[in-house]
Scaffold this motif. Sequence first.
Motif, PDB file in Angstrom:
ATOM      1  N   ARG A  20       0.713  -1.137   0.049  1.00  0.00           N
ATOM      2  CA  ARG A  20       0.060  -0.095   0.129  1.00  0.00           C
ATOM      3  C   ARG A  20       0.791   1.185   0.033  1.00  0.00           C
ATOM      4  NH1 ARG A  20      -5.392  -0.188   0.827  1.00  0.00           N
ATOM      5  NH2 ARG A  20      -6.331  -2.450   1.287  1.00  0.00           N
ATOM      6  N   GLN A  48      -9.869   5.988 -11.724  1.00  0.00           N
ATOM      7  CA  GLN A  48      -9.493   5.957 -10.137  1.00  0.00           C
ATOM      8  C   GLN A  48      -9.541   4.556  -9.865  1.00  0.00           C
ATOM      9  OE1 GLN A  48     -11.851   8.744  -7.927  1.00  0.00           O
ATOM     10  NE2 GLN A  48     -11.159  10.564  -9.172  1.00  0.00           N
ATOM     11  N   ALA A  52      -6.304   2.899  -8.262  1.00  0.00           N
ATOM     12  CA  ALA A  52      -6.480   1.970  -6.814  1.00  0.00           C
ATOM     13  C   ALA A  52      -6.120   0.661  -6.851  1.00  0.00           C
ATOM     14  CB  ALA A  52      -8.118   2.191  -6.218  1.00  0.00           C
ATOM     15  N   GLU A  58      -7.241   2.488  -1.461  1.00  0.00           N
ATOM     16  CA  GLU A  58      -8.662   2.793  -1.817  1.00  0.00           C
ATOM     17  C   GLU A  58      -8.710   3.930  -2.652  1.00  0.00           C
ATOM     18  OE1 GLU A  58     -10.984   0.724  -0.755  1.00  0.00           O
ATOM     19  OE2 GLU A  58      -9.589  -0.570   0.308  1.00  0.00           O
ATOM     20  N   ARG A  59      -9.945   4.094  -3.065  1.00  0.00           N
ATOM     21  CA  ARG A  59     -10.092   5.233  -3.939  1.00  0.00           C
ATOM     22  C   ARG A  59     -10.116   6.828  -3.369  1.00  0.00           C
ATOM     23  NH1 ARG A  59     -14.992   3.903  -8.334  1.00  0.00           N
ATOM     24  NH2 ARG A  59     -14.481   1.645  -8.494  1.00  0.00           N
ATOM     25  N   ILE A  62      -6.610   7.520  -3.704  1.00  0.00           N
ATOM     26  CA  ILE A  62      -6.097   7.955  -5.290  1.00  0.00           C
ATOM     27  C   ILE A  62      -6.987   9.618  -5.840  1.00  0.00           C
ATOM     28  CG2 ILE A  62      -6.834   7.598  -7.754  1.00  0.00           C
ATOM     29  CD1 ILE A  62      -4.756   5.672  -6.513  1.00  0.00           C
TER      30      ILE A  62
END
Length: 304
Positions: A20, A48, A52, A58-59, A62
């Motif tokens: 991540r 997006q 992601a 997660e969006r 982004i």
Amino acid sequence: MAVDPEHAPVNGREKSQRPRRTPQEVADELRARIRTGALRPGQRMPTQARLAAEFGVERPAIRRALRILQSEQLLTNVSKGAPATVADRFGSTPTGPAAPPLPTTVGLAPRIAAAFEAEHVEIDAVCLTSISLTLAMGEPLRQIHAGRLKPAKVDVRVLLPSREIDLAFPVPVGGSDGAEGPVHERWLSMRNAQGQVLRHNLQALRATHGIDVRVRFRALPFTPPVKLYLLNNVEALFAYYTLARSETQIDQQSLEMYDAQGIRSMLFAFEQGPGLRDTTFVEQSQLWFNALWETISSELVLTS
């Protein structure tokens, strides 16, 4: 068959296995793609959802990354709906009193590219390794190769610390390791390699485009606490080297050191014009550089 996480389907059933990333790290990666031309002006960004999946976030992360790039005028139309668009004029970074300070990775390349619109390009720099300058040269070089820029002459002068001095930084936390120490040797290797790349890339313009190019380096007897770029005698870009404690691996040995990440230093822009403050700063900065070049600096050879 195994699926490369970078190209995994973005359908909610398979997710990227990449570690991540933070929104800033995502923004840094996307910014690099814009600067290198992988994402071109006017081009739609990936959705997006796809971003992601690629970055394993997660969006909302982004969206935060895209807003960072929008604040830097690199993207337009950032919203929850249609994909954002790479700005058509991402190189038009404002200068002068109204210009916001920007990280060197953001602010330097477009100003260097704008300087190359002149028939005779003159760039002077004081820095620690010339990494930022070498990276920033990529943008005007791409435009020259694409036929959008064609200066007749390019003069570049760079002042770098001498290999003979005890650097103020980077240094081990315990103090200077001297000219033969691993931290000093690592810095010297970076200084020489970046300088050689910068010189090679610019001098190649003579053979490929018939441009009269001269690239010169001289050595300073001190560690510059700031970086300075002077463009065509009309613009000055200035940043502080801010030190931080960090840990790095050198020759399989972990060392704590005090160093500065020059590529992230905030760059302040000054431009000659009606404003007395900016005009005076540019003029005095050029006088300061010329005095160093002509007096206490010495010949610099970019070899180990």
